[in-house]
Design an enzyme around this catalytic site. Sequence first.
Site, PDB file in Angstrom:
ATOM      1  N   HIS A  29      79.165  91.891  36.139  1.00 19.52           N
ATOM      2  CA  HIS A  29      78.133  90.950  36.582  1.00 19.52           C
ATOM      3  C   HIS A  29      78.101  89.697  35.707  1.00 19.52           C
ATOM      4  O   HIS A  29      77.946  88.575  36.188  1.00 19.52           O
ATOM      5  CB  HIS A  29      76.780  91.675  36.566  1.00 19.52           C
ATOM      6  CG  HIS A  29      75.612  90.792  36.856  1.00 19.52           C
ATOM      7  ND1 HIS A  29      74.728  90.381  35.877  1.00 19.52           N
ATOM      8  CD2 HIS A  29      75.197  90.221  38.006  1.00 19.52           C
ATOM      9  CE1 HIS A  29      73.809  89.609  36.419  1.00 19.52           C
ATOM     10  NE2 HIS A  29      74.052  89.490  37.704  1.00 19.52           N
ATOM     11  N   GLU A  66      80.907  87.552  36.646  1.00 19.27           N
ATOM     12  CA  GLU A  66      80.580  86.840  37.891  1.00 19.27           C
ATOM     13  C   GLU A  66      79.829  85.535  37.578  1.00 19.27           C
ATOM     14  O   GLU A  66      80.161  84.476  38.099  1.00 19.27           O
ATOM     15  CB  GLU A  66      79.730  87.745  38.797  1.00 19.27           C
ATOM     16  CG  GLU A  66      79.161  87.055  40.027  1.00 19.27           C
ATOM     17  CD  GLU A  66      77.757  87.533  40.347  1.00 19.27           C
ATOM     18  OE1 GLU A  66      77.533  88.753  40.432  1.00 19.27           O
ATOM     19  OE2 GLU A  66      76.863  86.669  40.509  1.00 19.27           O
ATOM     20  N   HIS A  67      78.828  85.624  36.719  1.00 16.31           N
ATOM     21  CA  HIS A  67      78.065  84.421  36.351  1.00 16.31           C
ATOM     22  C   HIS A  67      78.972  83.364  35.728  1.00 16.31           C
ATOM     23  O   HIS A  67      78.862  82.185  36.032  1.00 16.31           O
ATOM     24  CB  HIS A  67      76.976  84.779  35.341  1.00 16.31           C
ATOM     25  CG  HIS A  67      75.689  85.167  35.978  1.00 16.31           C
ATOM     26  ND1 HIS A  67      74.516  84.486  35.749  1.00 16.31           N
ATOM     27  CD2 HIS A  67      75.393  86.163  36.839  1.00 16.31           C
ATOM     28  CE1 HIS A  67      73.550  85.062  36.438  1.00 16.31           C
ATOM     29  NE2 HIS A  67      74.043  86.073  37.103  1.00 16.31           N
TER      30      HIS A  67
END
Lengths: 424, 425
Positions: B65, B68-69
């Site tokens: 995650h 992803e950012h």
Amino acid sequence: MTMIRTKLRDNVYLTYVPAVKFKTGFLSAQFLTPLRAETAGYNALLCAVLERGCRKYPDMEKLSAALDLLYGANVEHIVRKRGEYQLWGFVASAIDDAFVPGGGQLLEGVAEILGELICHPVLEDGLLKREYVDSERTNLLDAIRSAVNDKRTYAGKRLLEEMCRGEAYGLSHIGEEADVAPITAESLTRHYEAQLASSRLELYYCGRAELERVTAAVEPILRDLPVSRETAIAPPLVHPVRSEPLVIRQAMDVTQGKLSVGFSVDCKDRDAVFVMNTMFGATSNSKLFLNVREKLSLCYYASSAYHRSKNLITVSSGIEFKNYQKALDEILAQLECMKQGNWEDWELTGARSCIANGHRSISDSAGRLEDFYMGQIATGQQNSPESLMEAALAVTPERIMAAARAVSLDTIYFLTGKEEMDRA
Amino acid sequence: MLEHSYPRIGEQVWHDTLPNGLTIRVVSKPYHAKACAYFVTRYGGMDLRFQLNSQWLDTPAGIAHYLEHKMFDTEEGNALQELAKNGAEPNAFTSNAITAYYFDSTDHFYDNLRILLSFVSIPYFTDESVEKEQGIIGQEIRMVEDNPEWQVYQQLMECLYKESPARVSVAGTVESIRQITADTLYHCHKAFYTPANMVLCVVGNVDPQKVADIAREVLPAESGPVIPRDYGEESSFAPAHQEAEQRMEVSMPQFLAGYKCQPPKDGEEHLRMGMIGDMACDILFGDSSPLYRRLYEEGLINGSFGGNFDLLPGAAYLYVGGDTKDPRAVHQAVTAEAERLSREGIDETFYQQIRRAAYGQLVRSLNSFETIAIAAAEGVFQGFDYYRFPEVFDTITKADVEAFLRENVTAERTAISIIYPKEAN
């Protein structure tokens, strides 16, 4: 996209949007009632009670079975606030005939169920079934109380409540505990009869069926609906400008603070306000997103919404408690940039692209189209997504600055932690 | 490119696999204004332990995650803004199994596609930019920690699973993400963002050949190896803990109960099992089930009640929950109803009714471009063609659903997670 609006009879209209691109046909039946504290809870409860069953399918198991046999058709009650009207009724959808294994026609069956739900509720001694009224009243009270669960939505709701106190726009679309608790089967039945005989009914269809087929299919809804007089839809009242901003702090047991800020807009050029707000805070390219979130890392989200019909702007953000003043200052500083015309060309180009994309893609969802047209009707407007888009794309930088200068701080609402509040 | 026609659901789909191993699907939508592109990697919150250069690596919770950012950062600035300037609505999400980057736009589609493929395939992080993201993701984690729906789910996963990383939150914790550095992010990108581990799915009125040409031009000519991963071996179908509860600022109690299920094999069996699990849910506690009506009429459940069957890497579970004044009573009623159905069998008329509804739901879900794209990508990763679901659906029988309930939905395999309101001060 084509849209055909037909008056079926006094106070009953059909909005018809032909489309072959969806897997489902979409049918909606919405009553329009001016939003009032005394009746908001009644209408919300009424839809829920009507959805419990009807003469032909008297309980939820039988009703669900009928929908299952229509290949999982959906019927659900929906209560909305659009402008200063409450829209309450049912939205329904079923897969298009083209995808029914072995063939079949589903629209007629779905419309018949809507007609049953609206016109033939389950009655006992001439009253709406007491058991349904009691259990849905409990559910509605739970729903009203649970508004607190989602803090982001709750902070937005509380802001409008404080900002528009005394105006219909500040009211909850599902009513308040104190108004819902005393509703009985007797009073709800009287309300039901009065509403059916007086409220505007707006029907909407989007899908592959021809207009003639849709008009014939909705006949069961109209057949037993009491005749009512034509009613006019009034646009929302103008929000009075405040001399001093109102500041509200509320404490709860939360780890993240919610800062919501309301602005009034003294400007009739709503297309310009719309474009201004898009640049200010409505996209991931906006000033709020790029500065408050990305550059200063002050929050996880910061965005603004333009309430076009009421001419208000609201900003919503999630922040650490200690960043309250910093975040507020930065939000106001970004608004000041808009007033001064302090932006780069790509910001306006990007906002225009987002506006074009947003309006064009409304037509890719039958549900969003329904919400768009119902919103237009409830605020006394007759725009199409295309006409709004064209008007917005024609807005000049001068008009944007003029719109920004008409924006003034109205209300600040801050949801903070309990310990923070004690310390303050 | 090969054109496949799926007449039962009215879809035309072009299939291709590039020499570098990237799988491409283009779903034709001639009448829609918008077109969407989904660029998906088989790398999610559960991929914490994997082999890179023949060494097993353990990475901090939340890293997929976090990556992803950070992928939106480019040497020139930020891809999010590049896409938004073209009017595209870009976004991304990380689930247990995958990370997906996507946009939809009604204009400049091919330009946007180039931007998407480029920023996802070219990592650009600095220690400073990784450090800065701690604040933003930390706030995101804090925000979900205030969310009772998230808490009730997270608590359930920790009850159900002992070894499987299904028990770890996709976003990680404020503590776990502190261990993430630019270096670890580069390692993970190298391991998982390689063409053979990815799918590009485009939905809209576009030229399929042009999509493939752009992918060939922008992406690396060769792929890295496919990386072995370790999802932990659950030693038993019994939950790690039978129950967990906590108090939060909510108006009424809410619960989520889970039943640990046997995960399916790859291939069409995976798709078939997913549909059987969904039908089992409809039959057991769906809106038209006898149990739903009874509990609703007893005032034990409201419209929030519901559940589903969920397939994760190396794990599967069925869940049900909602707001209720008596979570344990509802949980017991669900388990008892499953036992009854296992014992007495499912009523044939009711089964046929649910079967129709389930088929309609599958067709209806194709209104969503996201469903079309993500279901196709997950199908590629699991070795099946999602758009063949009508044919696979035809093979399901009542006995399949009964066997599923009998095996999986039992008192031995279940756990419950509850959130109670805080007591009044």
